[in-house]
Design a protein around this motif. Structure first.
Motif, mmCIF file in Angstrom:
data_model
loop_
_atom_site.group_PDB
_atom_site.id
_atom_site.type_symbol
_atom_site.label_atom_id
_atom_site.label_comp_id
_atom_site.label_asym_id
_atom_site.label_seq_id
_atom_site.Cartn_x
_atom_site.Cartn_y
_atom_site.Cartn_z
ATOM 1 N N GLN A 27 22.249 -5.223 -8.107
ATOM 2 C CA GLN A 27 22.131 -6.517 -7.427
ATOM 3 C C GLN A 27 23.344 -6.728 -6.518
ATOM 4 N N ALA A 28 24.532 -6.380 -7.030
ATOM 5 C CA ALA A 28 25.766 -6.538 -6.238
ATOM 6 C C ALA A 28 25.758 -5.604 -5.032
ATOM 7 N N GLY A 163 26.986 -10.270 6.061
ATOM 8 C CA GLY A 163 25.796 -11.118 6.025
ATOM 9 C C GLY A 163 25.724 -11.992 4.781
ATOM 10 N N ASN A 164 26.861 -12.135 4.070
ATOM 11 C CA ASN A 164 26.869 -12.932 2.830
ATOM 12 C C ASN A 164 28.000 -13.959 2.854
ATOM 13 N N LYS A 169 32.815 -17.326 0.954
ATOM 14 C CA LYS A 169 33.358 -18.669 0.744
ATOM 15 C C LYS A 169 33.952 -18.805 -0.671
ATOM 16 N N LEU A 170 33.246 -18.250 -1.675
ATOM 17 C CA LEU A 170 33.736 -18.267 -3.054
ATOM 18 C C LEU A 170 35.067 -17.518 -3.138
ATOM 19 N N TYR A 171 35.130 -16.333 -2.543
ATOM 20 C CA TYR A 171 36.349 -15.520 -2.622
ATOM 21 C C TYR A 171 37.531 -16.219 -1.933
ATOM 22 N N THR A 172 37.290 -16.790 -0.762
ATOM 23 C CA THR A 172 38.392 -17.450 -0.040
ATOM 24 C C THR A 172 38.849 -18.710 -0.781
ATOM 25 N N TRP A 184 30.085 0.033 4.180
ATOM 26 C CA TRP A 184 29.721 0.669 2.918
ATOM 27 C C TRP A 184 28.212 0.648 2.770
ATOM 28 N N GLY A 185 27.655 1.785 2.370
ATOM 29 C CA GLY A 185 26.208 1.856 2.134
ATOM 30 C C GLY A 185 25.384 1.472 3.352
ATOM 31 N N GLY A 186 25.941 1.760 4.536
ATOM 32 C CA GLY A 186 25.225 1.439 5.770
ATOM 33 C C GLY A 186 25.327 -0.015 6.200
ATOM 34 N N HIS A 187 26.210 -0.798 5.534
ATOM 35 C CA HIS A 187 26.380 -2.221 5.871
ATOM 36 C C HIS A 187 27.787 -2.509 6.369
ATOM 37 N N GLU A 188 27.899 -3.437 7.322
ATOM 38 C CA GLU A 188 29.207 -3.887 7.816
ATOM 39 C C GLU A 188 29.823 -4.833 6.790
#
Length: 197
Positions: A27-28, A163-164, A169-172, A184-188
């Protein structure tokens, strides 16, 4: 520990939780990335089987030994955070690279590094949709910060999908700051870090 009417406990993961942890890691990762790694000839079920083996292994980046879980009142896993010393990425990644070759016929030995020495790298953090908004991810992140302190690492790092914005926002809010771009894994992705005091 009470969080918005949910009783939970943060603890080190155990082997019997491997399937729950593997599902949360997927999921992550996001299912597009899982499909990317599994390749066109394999299913998400195949990928789940491989990830479960990697959680059970002692020498994998996804090992239960690198995992903290949130346990709900019923004893179920309601969140997990997989983290390790970024300086050990290459040795820990070998298990994934070997499994992808053996199971999917795909070679990821040339993958870019998503972390480096000097940070506790949060490889995966996930809370099932049914348990979100109750402070579980915050509790897991705080536990990871405590783990970094205990290991004497100066920072906690993670990648967040561009894209998340909700996750970012949670991390900041907790104190993570942008330190650079990554993929990573084809994603920016954005690389964020928390300076351990």
């Amino acid at each position: 520990m009470e969080h918005n009417n949910i009783t939970m406990e943060i603890q080190n993961a155990e082997k019997f939780q491997a399937l729950s942890i593997a599902r949360l890691i997927m999921q992550a990762m996001n299912y597009d990335c899982c499909r990317y790694f599994a390749g066109p000839d394999h299913t998400l079920d195949d990928f789940e089987r491989v990830m479960t083996k990697l959680v059970l292994a002692d020498d994998s980046q996804y090992s239960y030994l690198n995992t903290i879980v949130a346990i709900d009142a019923d004893g179920g896993v309601c969140g997990c955070c997989v983290s390790y010393d970024g300086g050990k990425l290459h040795e820990l990644r070998c298990a994934f690279v070997e499994a992808a070759k053996a199971e999917f016929g795909r070679d990821f030995s040339g993958m870019d590094d998503e972390t480096q020495a000097g940070e506790l790298y949060i490889d995966s953090i996930a809370v099932p949709e049914s348990h979100r908004g109750r402070g579980i991810a915050t509790a897991l992140l705080n536990a990871a910060i405590d783990k970094a302190k205990a290991m004497g690492l100066p920072a906690v790092g993670l990648l967040v999908d561009k894209g998340n914005p909700k996750a970012e926002k949670l991390y900041t809010r907790i104190g993570f700051k942008y330190v650079g771009d990554s993929s990573w894994g084809g994603h920016e992705m954005k690389h964020l870090q928390y300076a351990v005091k």
